[in-house]
Structure formats: structure tokens, C-alpha cells
Write a protein that holds these residues in place. Sequence first.
Motif, PDB file in Angstrom:
ATOM      1  N   ASN A  35       0.848  -1.190   0.000  1.00  0.00           N
ATOM      2  CA  ASN A  35       0.000   0.000   0.000  1.00  0.00           C
ATOM      3  C   ASN A  35       0.883   1.239   0.000  1.00  0.00           C
ATOM      4  O   ASN A  35       1.848   1.326   0.760  1.00  0.00           O
TER       5      ASN A  35
ATOM      6  N   ASN B 173       0.405   5.673  -0.482  1.00  0.00           N
ATOM      7  CA  ASN B 173      -0.493   6.803  -0.708  1.00  0.00           C
ATOM      8  C   ASN B 173       0.038   7.810  -1.706  1.00  0.00           C
ATOM      9  O   ASN B 173      -0.676   8.726  -2.094  1.00  0.00           O
TER      10      ASN B 173
ATOM     11  N   LYS C  74      -4.079   6.824  -4.024  1.00  0.00           N
ATOM     12  CA  LYS C  74      -3.873   5.548  -3.346  1.00  0.00           C
ATOM     13  C   LYS C  74      -3.448   4.491  -4.350  1.00  0.00           C
ATOM     14  O   LYS C  74      -4.027   4.368  -5.423  1.00  0.00           O
TER      15      LYS C  74
END
Length: 963
Positions: free
Chosen positions: A283, A285, A302
Motif C-alpha cells: 500500500n 499513498n 492511493k
Amino acid sequence: MKIQYKNIYIFITLLSLLINNALQAQEVNNEALINQDTIGISIEENHMDIGYDKQRREKVTSSISTVKGKDLEQNFNLNLGNTLYGRLAGATVTQGGSEPGISAPGISIRGLNTFGNAGSGPLYVIDGFVTSGSGTSNAFMQLVPEEIESISILKDASATAVYGARAANGVVLVTTKTGKEGPMKVSFTTRQGFNQAQSLPKFLGAYDYSLLYNEALANDGLAQKYTASDLEAYKNGSDPLFHPNVNWYDEVLQPIAPVASYDIKFTGGDKFIKYFVMANAINSNGLIKEFGDLDEESSNSKYEKYNFRSNLDLNITKNLLAEFKIGGAIERIRNPGTYNVGGTFTLLQQLPPNAFPVFNPNGSYGGTNIYANPVGNLLSTGFAETNTRTILASLKITQKLDVITKGLSVSGAIANNNYFESGTIKTKTYPRFSITKGANDAVIYSPATGQLSPLTNTDETLDQYRNITIQAFLNYNRTFGKSDISAMTMFNTDNITLNGTTANATDPYKHNSFSGRLTYMYDNRFIAEFSGSYMGTETFAPGKRYGFFPAGSVGYIISNESFLKDNNTLNFLKLRASYGLVGNDVIQTLGSGTRYGYFQTYGGPGYTFGTGNSGFGGFQENTIANPNITWEKEKTLNIGLDFTIFKNLHISYDYFNRDRYDILVSANSIIPAFTGIPSPNLNQGKTKSEGFDMSLRYNFNSKKQFRFFAEINGGYFENKIVFNAEAPNLNTQSLRTNSVIGQPFGLNAIGFYSADDILLRQTDPASVPGVVTEVIKAGDIKYQDIGGPNGMPDGIIDVNDVMAIGNPSMPNFTMGLHTGFKYKGFDADFVLQGVTGNTVYLGGNTFHAFQGNGQVGPIALNRWTPETAATADYPRLSSRDNLNNYQYSNFWQRDGSFIKLRSAEIGFTFPTNVAKSIKMDSVRFFLTGTNIFSIDKIEYGDPESLAGYPVMRTINMGINLQL
């Protein structure tokens, strides 16, 4: 962000518990520590991947470089290609940007040896099967290091000949991990950290901008725009509404962005089945601010990626074996508004700091009819989301035929590689207003630019392809006394179907090939190998579709001679040499408008007739078809040397010479443009390249648990265009023949025009040449005039005055240093990369002051003025788009060399008894950094990314648990 903080809290709690147990431990299991391999120092495997087969290392006579997947895990990146900087001798990896999920680096093996629109990238092969796609859509870029056993690059003809007409640019082989016999082992790793921009473009604030803009207006003979009171307001910031000073990068980008990864692996097996199973999640951002938190019709930036893999090896019977592999990746990318790298960052680099405030007093967006508002673009124009799915699945069955003759086996395999990308775009528009000050400081709003509209939705398929491959093998390995024979023959057919925006996308790309390799080794000293491929593709005309690509190599292991066997200094010495022919069939996009260059196409706007030039519809021939069109061919010579001295120092060196011909070019030297005939594409181009690559590794293991290693690799190449069928030119310095591939051509800057030059130009223009489209003034850049007959001056600076300037953007020398140590439970690992031989160009609003109504950077502070004429290194300022100063020239070129610390990792493995106390076999804590610093000669940015999305620096801490 809350999730990230929670993860970090759990991480620190667990770490505190482990440290407390470690402090209470009374002894350390030294033997276990010595056997653990946490810094990449391991005994080399006895076999290596050579393409469609594995071979004992001592028998290999090809030029191959390899890196282990576990080493790449120490370089945390969102794209696999970005982990390869400085890792492989002979590979040049160039930064392609750092935008999550979008950017992929360029990879070249032994530099470039083709030009024009021909493909120059290597062939990617995963577990024996060619993958499709380009950039981030290529399955190679979708992999993660945790699922990779090794990555190898095949560099010479003896290694690549089995790939025939697809191999001239080299081959990248990926071998994924497989299970090993033994009880199930589980490994879990998590990383928590942040990204930040390694560097951002620098611009002057509103006061300096206004001051210099007044100077630029004065230089152009125009009235000044900003009064003394304006300048004072910009300087003290007393009037942010009508005298704003906005740092647009700060308004759009956040200083740091969280990033996290999670990985879990299961491996083990018995004599019937061995398995490797992995799941990985990443992940990030990104650097764009959280605009989705401010407006429900926008979105936060994202990036999410989920990888999985399941590799099974089955012994169905004693002689019947099966390999089933399936892996894939799922990606999801969300971005706010009309964000894209080109549009958003171009606006950020262009928009002056005093153009308008972000928001007006009534809450509306500031803006003009010239400039959009970057914040408004990201906050009030909707959002976009893309989803991609990549699946790679293969099944291979092998039947041993020892019953016929020992060492004989037959195999069959089928593989499917699928990629699909879909997108959802939510769009709307917003109004923006410029403001002026009225009586009594009243705010006067201009008419709106743009209008408010509701959110609309569009769903679309962005890209997709599938690649189906069928293979059949016959393998033989046998030893007779002193003779060792291994042979492989195979049939391969693959069918790639595209459904994107590519021309003729619905027509499958098909390859058939018959390949083979025969290796003979005598007395563990003398080696001879022949390999080759008979390959065809439907891209070419019937009767011209197949070709033969042979290669041969020899080796001599001198250290196995009796007079060297007991030598304690020289432990291993092998000489290698190879020569062969390979091809490149990625040439279909050059000029013809279709990938079928042998097929005549028609089009055009029609014709005009009569004195009124009336137009009538019709067709005309496009580029003339060439029924003899064929692939590029390359003859490659490689001479190599491998040796080990003092048992710990391993050195490999290769010299290569590559001659490529039949490069597809337009026949400009044969058919002049005035004939009106679209020049056909002919296989006439030729290039030549030579160079070397090398690697050196030193290992040191002491009895006191201290272990150290250092590995240096490097590569250097020189190339030139031998023939490219270009049209004649009076300026011979502008010809590309005999120049370096990718050589930039432009004007040669020779200083600045002086006041005396301008006076002389007014009376005798030919004596002081300049561009005819610009009024030349003192302080403008002066160029060399070579554009007349026989290279003599003609008094005019124009396209006929271009010459070779600087170096290509790709470095021709690359070096990497991988080093590390381990002492007891502590370990460290570092990778540095250095490059030279390349040039970067300072272009756009970051460096060209006020161009396109843009900004001004600190590079312009040492501009030419009558007072600084002797020391200035920047031309005079101009408020207009100066057609002289911003010509493409060496004035704006800089040395692109750099040394970068690509990755660094320090770790601590807890004592075995501490790990056992929490029911673990092993516990390791580590801290990793990527793209930590750069030493270069570019003062105002990163030499790999002077514009667009910045290069990312990543810092993270992690923990690995094994049970």
C-alpha cells in the motif's frame, strides 16, 4: 493514516518484548547464527538457468549475470525493475519515474545497438515462458522480489540463440521460488514506512519573480508591470489576497506519504509433493495530498497491489513429474480530479507564485483564463480509478525415459499469461475567478472561467492481452567416462492477442520456433556447445517468415589441468568464447502505419484540382510496401574469463563485439523527397557496438562470527551508426552516420552576444550571425555558424547549423557496489550505483525563465546584465518566448553522471533462545532505506528526473518472523 499508526504501535510493542527477552538471555546459539544467511552470502548453487534449461556452472560457456531474489528484497520498491539498479553486470537500468503503479524503468542489456522505431528492450521470460506487454503492464514488472528465486540476464549469442529472432537485445530470465523437501516453514514479513521526494524543482518567490519580471520587460523595451508598492507587498506578505505568494508544490504535495507491505510464505514438502505459496500486499499513498478527505466527490491518491503465487512440484510416479505454477497481481490505483503526471506537474512548474490565491474571499477558486487552479483540478473535478489483473499459469509434465536410455526425458508444457486493465472516471468541472481591487479595497470578481457541472461516470477497458504458449522438449544428459553430454531440443509456439490502442491490435502476434542446444564436456576441462533456433513469425511476407539463428561457444577450464590442481592461490580458471547470430523482429511500427510492412496500404486526404485548389476525396499510396522486409540481425562475439583466487575472490570479465545489420530505415538516400514518392522502408541500417562487463566478489568468514562480502559489477559500451540511409546534407556535422546511437544534435553555444556584436550586426548582419526570427540583443546566447556550403558560415543560425552536442541520455558506463557484513546477530547491506557518459537537458519552465508565461528558478539569478557580462552563466531575461535563447543547444546540457546510495539495510536477528521463547524459529528486525542520497553535478534537481513525478526516497522499518 490511523491504520498505519495502529500497525506501527503493534510493531513497536512486539519489538519491545523481543528486546526485553534478548537482554535477559544468558547465551547465544552461535552455530545457528553462523548458519543463518541474512545478508546474501550463500554457497552458490551447482546449476544455473541458461534459458529453457539448467546447466552445471562449470559447463556454462555463455555470458550470464544473476542476482538472487532475496538480495532484491532489501531494496523496497513498488516496481520490480527499480530494484535492479547496480545489481547486474551489463545491465543499464534508467529511471522511468516514481509514480506508484505507473512508472517503470528502462532496462537495456549491453547498451543500445539499434535506432529508429525498432524495439531496443530485452525479451522477458518467466519460468521459461515469454511474457507480453510493455512498461508496468509487462508481467515482469508486476512481480515482487519475495516470489523470485533469481533473475538472470543472457548477454551473448550462445546464451540467447535459442530465442532466435527475439533475442538481439538480450534476454531477462526470471525463476520463481519452489518448495523444498522438509516440514512446512512459514515466514511473515511486514514493513512500515514512508515515501518522500528525493528532490523537487526550485522556484523563486513572488518578490524575486516580480523583480526579475520587471527586468525582463525592460530588456524587451516594455513598461514595467510591478510598482514599488507591489514589490514591497510581495516582500513583506502584507496583502496575500491581491499580492499572493503561493508555493504550488506545497499546496498539492505532502512532505511524506505512508507506505506499507505485508508478505507471508509457506514452503515445504515430501518426496511426493513440494510447494511454495506466497501472498504479498503493498500500500502506498503517493505524494498527492489527501484531497478525498476534503471533498467526497474527490479521492485520495492511493496505490494498492496484491501478489500471490502457488508453485507445486509433484512426483506422480517415480518417472513422471509435474510442475504447476500460478501467480498473479491485482492493482488498484486511485487519483483525484484531472490528475496526471504530464498535466499536473507541468502546471505546477509553470504557474507563477503571484498568479492568484488558491481560494478567493468568497470561497471560490482563484484562476485565470490562462491558468487553471491545481488545487481546484484535484479537489473539484472528480476522480479516476484503474484496476488491473495479471495472471500467469503454467503446467509442465516430464516423463523420464531411462527405460530407453539413461538420461533421456520428454516434456510438454502449456502456459497462459493474461493482463486486463479497466478504468472508472468520475468527472465534473468547476468555475474559477480572477479578482482585482476596487474602491475602498473592494473585491471585484471577473466573469467565471469554466462552469459548475454535476459528476458524470465513464467506465472503459484500457488495455488487455493474453499470451498462450505451448512447448515440447526432449532432453538428454549422460556421462560416459570422461565425456559429459547434455542436449535439449524443443518446439515452442506462442500466440499473443492484444485488444488495446495498438494498430492492428486484434491481429494475434504469433511465433513458432524449433530450438536446440548440444553441450559436450571432456575430462572436466574442454567444453564445446552449439545452440540455435529456427524461428518464424507472421509479421513478414509468406516465404520470408522463417530464419535460422545459430551460435557456438567453447570453454577451457585451465584450473583442472594437473599442473594447477594443487595450486592454493588459483582455485578456478576458465576461458570462454562464443560467436553467433540472433535477431530482433520488433520493427513493425517504423513508418508504414501498419505492422505488416510488406502489405501496401492506402489513405490520404485526396487531391486538389483547378485554379481554386478545390479538394476532392480519394486515396493514395501510403509508404511503399516492401515484400522483402525482415528482422534485424546481429552477429555477436564474446570472449570471457572466470577465475577464483585465494578461495574467496571471484572475478568474471567479458569483452563483446556486436555487428547489427538489416535495421529497417526509410530510403532517404535513394529516393529524394521531391519525387513525391513515400519512401519505402528497407533493411539497410547498420550499427556496431563493443565494450566489456565485469564482476568481482570477495567473501570473508572469520571464526569469530564476522562475515563480510563486497561485490562490484560494471559495464561499458561504445556504439555507432554505421549506415542509416539518410539524405545528403551540406552540413556534414549534422549527419547521424558514424554518430553514437541516441546522440543529441543541436546548436553549439559559444557565449553571449556583446554590445559590440550588436552594433556590428546592425551594419553588417552577415558578420554576426543570428536567428532570423528573433531580434538579437546583448546578453542573448551566441551560436556557431556552420550551415553554409562545405561547412562554411552563411550568416544565419538555423536548422542547418546543428551538430552533435553532448552525450546520449543513456549512460555508457554503469557500476554497482553491493557490500555488507554480519557480526553475531547484527547485519548490514548496502548497494551503490554510479553512472557516467550521459547528458541531461535543462528544459521547460524549471530552467527557461518566464517562457509560456511561466515561473523563474534560482538558476536565473546569475543572468546576463551589463554589470555581470563577464561572470554571467545565464542569458538576459526576456518576458517573451525568446526564439534565440531557448533553441536546443549545448548551453542547456549538463553532465548526467551520478553516484547514488540505492539501498541500505541494517538488521538484528535475535538469539535463537529468544525466538523460541515466543514460539518462533527466527526473529529479525531491520531498517531499510531506498534512494537515500545522490552525488551529482545537477544543482537544481535529480539528474534522473528533472520534471514530472519526483524520484522517491523510502524509509521503512520491518520485522521478519519464521516458524
